[in-house]
Design an enzyme around this catalytic site. Structure first.
Site, PDB file in Angstrom:
ATOM      1  N   VAL A  52       0.806  -1.227   0.000  1.00 35.82           N
ATOM      2  CA  VAL A  52       0.000   0.000   0.000  1.00 35.82           C
ATOM      3  C   VAL A  52       0.837   1.275   0.000  1.00 35.82           C
ATOM      4  O   VAL A  52       0.271   2.373  -0.016  1.00 35.82           O
ATOM      5  CB  VAL A  52      -0.969   0.027   1.203  1.00 35.82           C
ATOM      6  CG1 VAL A  52      -2.023  -1.047   1.072  1.00 35.82           C
ATOM      7  CG2 VAL A  52      -0.212  -0.093   2.528  1.00 35.82           C
ATOM      8  N   TYR A  53       2.145   1.165   0.011  1.00 34.09           N
ATOM      9  CA  TYR A  53       2.954   2.376   0.003  1.00 34.09           C
ATOM     10  C   TYR A  53       2.797   3.092  -1.333  1.00 34.09           C
ATOM     11  O   TYR A  53       3.234   2.617  -2.377  1.00 34.09           O
ATOM     12  CB  TYR A  53       4.422   2.052   0.238  1.00 34.09           C
ATOM     13  CG  TYR A  53       4.783   1.648   1.651  1.00 34.09           C
ATOM     14  CD1 TYR A  53       3.878   1.771   2.702  1.00 34.09           C
ATOM     15  CD2 TYR A  53       6.045   1.147   1.945  1.00 34.09           C
ATOM     16  CE1 TYR A  53       4.208   1.409   3.992  1.00 34.09           C
ATOM     17  CE2 TYR A  53       6.397   0.780   3.238  1.00 34.09           C
ATOM     18  CZ  TYR A  53       5.474   0.907   4.260  1.00 34.09           C
ATOM     19  OH  TYR A  53       5.809   0.539   5.548  1.00 34.09           O
TER      20      TYR A  53
END
Length: 317
Positions: A52-53
């Site tokens: 999710v970065y």
């Protein structure tokens, strides 16, 4: 850079990990390349990212660098899953294995070295979540597994479940916030991890940047506290109690002739159970200052003084 075993596993990692949360947002691909080159040149091996970065961009940048700039076999590649793009926690077997496949696609890898459960999902039975770890190891998509942001009882339960039956993948790591400004994990998480044989991978080991001393006289214009997307993350550590701890770090640094950053990082790096603090930097220059801490070992009297000034052991767990 020295190496340590990750918990009671046979996996060796550099005793400093490179975090990539800023890659694809505050850190562009060329700056990321400079960071990774400096890290590898210093002997670093552990590189940590997450699905999710920045919408997966961190993984994409890392994948390109592994193809074009750095020998993949020289690195221990770690990523995480269990958070959907909308922020919802999802520890279901369906989501986790799909997320791992997507991470491998973004990085153009056939496996990662360490795959971590990013958060605990109370809406999914833990045994289902952990079954995804077993499948990931059995299928060769990861070599080792760990947890992140788990409470002490959650670390203990996950580790005990994995040990209860032959062939299950052991939990070898636990990644949590840990610094002189955030020592609450010492009450339950650290003892649980030590008992389970899981190596600690502290995130924000510099107290979200506050322990560098940059906020002693205000908020610099280029700092995270001045950025809209990071200010809420940093501001809780700009109170009087944290300021008192920062001043103690500065005093220790002046006595040693080193930077506050180096003192704060050396303190957490050498705490019981710690395998490798995971540090993130916006620029290669910032990372260079972090890498200079490798040769710092705190004298016992300074370590004891910092222990005392930052102690949070009183009260109930």
């Amino acid at each position: 850079m020295k190496e340590r075993h990750l918990g009671r596993s046979g996996l060796l990692v550099s005793r400093l990990g490179l975090g990539t949360m800023t890659w694809g947002q505050d850190t562009d691909p060329e700056e990321a390349a400079a960071q990774l080159a400096a890290f590898v040149d210093a002997g670093g091996t552990l590189v940590d990212t997450a699905d999710v970065y920045n919408g997966g961009e961190s993984e994409r940048i890392l994948g390109r660098l592994l193809r074009e700039r750095v020998d993949r076999d020289a690195l221990v590649v770690a990523t995480k899953a269990a958070i959907r793009p909308n922020g919802r926690y999802d520890g279901s077997r369906r989501h986790l294995l799909r997320a791992l496949d997507a991470s491998l696609d973004r990085m153009d890898l056939d496996h990662v070295d360490l795959w971590q459960l990013h958060v605990y999902d109370p809406g999914t039975p833990l045994e289902e979540t952990l079954s995804a770890l077993d499948e990931a190891v059995a299928s060769g998509r990861t070599r080792y597994v760990g947890v992140s942001n788990y409470a002490g009882w959650q670390v203990a339960k996950a580790a005990a479940w994995q040990r209860a039956w032959p062939g299950r993948a052991p939990v070898v790591s636990a990644q949590l916030e840990y610094s002189l400004l955030s020592r609450d994990i010492e009450r339950e998480v650290v003892p649980a991890a030590l008992d389970a044989g899981a190596g600690l991978l502290p995130w924000s080991p510099l107290g979200r940047g506050v322990l560098t001393g940059k906020y002693r006289t205000g908020i610099p214009a280029e700092s995270r506290a001045a950025a809209a997307h990071y200010s809420d993350f940093v501001l809780p550590y700009l109170d009087e109690e944290c300021a008192r701890i920062v001043e103690s770090v500065v005093t220790a640094a002046e006595g040693l002739g080193r930077s506050p950053l180096a003192v704060a990082l050396a303190w957490v790096r050498d705490r019981p159970g710690v395998a490798a603090p995971v540090v993130g930097a916006r620029t290669a220059a910032q990372l260079g200052a972090i890498l200079e801490s490798e040769d710092v070992t705190l004298p016992n009297e300074i370590r004891a003084a910092l222990d005392d000034v930052s102690d949070t052991s009183t009260g109930s767990p």
